[in-house]
Motif scaffolding. Structure first.
Motif, mmCIF file in Angstrom:
data_model
loop_
_atom_site.group_PDB
_atom_site.id
_atom_site.type_symbol
_atom_site.label_atom_id
_atom_site.label_comp_id
_atom_site.label_asym_id
_atom_site.label_seq_id
_atom_site.Cartn_x
_atom_site.Cartn_y
_atom_site.Cartn_z
ATOM 1 N N VAL A 120 0.841 -1.198 0.000
ATOM 2 C CA VAL A 120 0.000 0.000 0.000
ATOM 3 C C VAL A 120 0.879 1.251 0.000
ATOM 4 O O VAL A 120 0.622 2.219 -0.736
ATOM 5 C CB VAL A 120 -0.936 0.005 1.220
ATOM 6 N N GLU A 121 1.918 1.263 0.824
ATOM 7 C CA GLU A 121 2.816 2.409 0.893
ATOM 8 C C GLU A 121 3.526 2.637 -0.428
ATOM 9 O O GLU A 121 3.752 3.786 -0.837
ATOM 10 C CB GLU A 121 3.835 2.191 2.013
ATOM 11 N N THR A 129 -3.923 8.095 -5.790
ATOM 12 C CA THR A 129 -4.889 8.538 -4.791
ATOM 13 C C THR A 129 -5.295 7.360 -3.916
ATOM 14 O O THR A 129 -5.012 6.196 -4.234
ATOM 15 C CB THR A 129 -6.135 9.125 -5.468
ATOM 16 N N ARG A 130 -5.992 7.651 -2.800
ATOM 17 C CA ARG A 130 -6.428 6.583 -1.912
ATOM 18 C C ARG A 130 -7.366 5.617 -2.624
ATOM 19 O O ARG A 130 -7.293 4.412 -2.427
ATOM 20 C CB ARG A 130 -7.109 7.173 -0.684
ATOM 21 N N PHE A 131 -8.239 6.145 -3.480
ATOM 22 C CA PHE A 131 -9.149 5.283 -4.241
ATOM 23 C C PHE A 131 -8.378 4.408 -5.218
ATOM 24 O O PHE A 131 -8.675 3.217 -5.378
ATOM 25 C CB PHE A 131 -10.179 6.134 -4.990
ATOM 26 N N GLU A 132 -7.389 5.005 -5.885
ATOM 27 C CA GLU A 132 -6.590 4.233 -6.845
ATOM 28 C C GLU A 132 -5.764 3.171 -6.136
ATOM 29 O O GLU A 132 -5.602 2.047 -6.649
ATOM 30 C CB GLU A 132 -5.685 5.170 -7.636
ATOM 31 N N TYR A 136 -6.411 -0.607 -7.298
ATOM 32 C CA TYR A 136 -5.373 -1.318 -8.050
ATOM 33 C C TYR A 136 -4.400 -2.096 -7.170
ATOM 34 O O TYR A 136 -3.870 -3.136 -7.599
ATOM 35 C CB TYR A 136 -4.576 -0.326 -8.912
ATOM 36 N N VAL A 137 -4.148 -1.600 -5.965
ATOM 37 C CA VAL A 137 -3.117 -2.197 -5.122
ATOM 38 C C VAL A 137 -3.719 -3.172 -4.097
ATOM 39 O O VAL A 137 -3.120 -4.206 -3.805
ATOM 40 C CB VAL A 137 -2.303 -1.104 -4.401
ATOM 41 N N VAL A 138 -4.909 -2.836 -3.578
ATOM 42 C CA VAL A 138 -5.511 -3.664 -2.528
ATOM 43 C C VAL A 138 -6.587 -4.589 -3.079
ATOM 44 O O VAL A 138 -6.540 -5.804 -2.882
ATOM 45 C CB VAL A 138 -6.099 -2.775 -1.409
ATOM 46 N N LEU A 143 -9.061 -9.758 -4.109
ATOM 47 C CA LEU A 143 -10.079 -10.578 -4.765
ATOM 48 C C LEU A 143 -9.490 -11.874 -5.284
ATOM 49 O O LEU A 143 -10.114 -12.938 -5.205
ATOM 50 C CB LEU A 143 -10.710 -9.790 -5.918
ATOM 51 N N ARG A 144 -8.279 -11.790 -5.816
ATOM 52 C CA ARG A 144 -7.631 -13.006 -6.301
ATOM 53 C C ARG A 144 -7.361 -13.975 -5.153
ATOM 54 O O ARG A 144 -7.531 -15.185 -5.305
ATOM 55 C CB ARG A 144 -6.320 -12.648 -7.001
ATOM 56 N N ASN A 145 -6.975 -13.445 -4.004
ATOM 57 C CA ASN A 145 -6.671 -14.306 -2.860
ATOM 58 C C ASN A 145 -7.915 -15.003 -2.309
ATOM 59 O O ASN A 145 -7.844 -16.155 -1.870
ATOM 60 C CB ASN A 145 -6.005 -13.484 -1.756
ATOM 61 N N ILE A 146 -9.047 -14.299 -2.315
ATOM 62 C CA ILE A 146 -10.247 -14.870 -1.691
ATOM 63 C C ILE A 146 -11.145 -15.585 -2.697
ATOM 64 O O ILE A 146 -12.129 -16.219 -2.284
ATOM 65 C CB ILE A 146 -11.075 -13.776 -0.986
ATOM 66 N N TYR A 147 -10.816 -15.498 -3.982
ATOM 67 C CA TYR A 147 -11.718 -16.064 -4.998
ATOM 68 C C TYR A 147 -12.021 -17.545 -4.775
ATOM 69 O O TYR A 147 -13.190 -17.943 -4.832
ATOM 70 C CB TYR A 147 -11.131 -15.838 -6.394
#
Length: 222
Positions: A120-121, A129-132, A136-138, A143-147
């Motif tokens: 994240v950092e 931005t926080r939304f981006e 894109y980062v979180v 989603l891939r990890n929990i799919y």
């Protein structure tokens, strides 16, 4: 053993088709609202005030440690005494949404927690931005990890719709009991719906695998 006769059972193909459609519809509705509960609950567990976090954790423990049939009976039989009356199908959708939501919160929360803070950092250092950063980062790697976990829970939700037959909601298992009461061909009826459930689960696995292959195409560093 009586001779097998599937012809009597297959005469009710329209009823079975109706049960399949209702089962899939019930699953889709419960999955939609359950995922909504999961996303909101996961965010509040991580960032909400302490009283809200305590309430959500209590909800998770209560739902995950009681049978879904009891939750269904509470909504269908006890809520009317408080003036909340729902028909069998909506009652089943509400109960299954609440049930699935408790598991979805934990799955989504674990996915968000699996993203290292350093990642994240790094996104923030790139000027995102926080939304981006979240998108894109979180969100994408989470989603891939929990799919795999969320799709497995969705399949369990599909199979769990059978409890709705206990309040006469017209899903697949309720259709089976109706046909069995008319034909008295118990083995044939339950063999047929077992095959239908297996087909639905296999089809779901294939669909989820195809969606996952297209949605998460980027390579993973080892």
């Amino acid at each position: 053993m009586q001779n097998l006769n599937f012809q009597q059972v297959l005469r009710y193909q329209d009823e079975f088709l109706h049960g399949i459609v209702n089962t899939l519809e019930m699953t889709a509705i419960a999955a939609l609202f359950g995922l909504l509960i999961g996303v909101v609950g996961a965010v509040l567990v991580g960032n909400g005030p302490r009283p809200v976090r305590v309430l959500i954790k209590a909800y998770i423990e209560l739902i995950r440690n009681t049978p879904p049939l009891i939750q269904l009976f509470v909504i269908f039989f006890i809520f009317p005494s408080a003036g909340i009356r729902l028909a069998p199908f909506p009652s089943a959708c509400v109960a299954l949404s609440v049930y699935f939501g408790a598991y979805a919160i934990e799955i989504i929360r674990s996915g968000l927690a699996s993203i290292p803070k350093s990642q994240v950092e790094a996104g923030e250092c790139l000027g995102l931005t926080r939304f981006e950063v979240f998108r894109y980062v979180v969100l994408a790697p989470a989603l891939r990890n929990i799919y795999p976990s969320i799709t497995s829970q969705l399949i369990l939700l599909l199979l769990g719709t059978s409890v709705a037959s206990q309040i006469a909601a017209e899903e697949l298992f309720h259709t089976a009991t109706f046909v069995e009461s008319r034909t008295f061909r118990s083995f044939e009826v339950y063999a047929l719906i077992s095959a239908i459930y297996v087909a639905l689960v296999v089809a779901s696995h294939i669909i989820f695998a195809v969606v996952g292959a297209f949605a998460f195409r980027w390579p993973v560093r080892r």
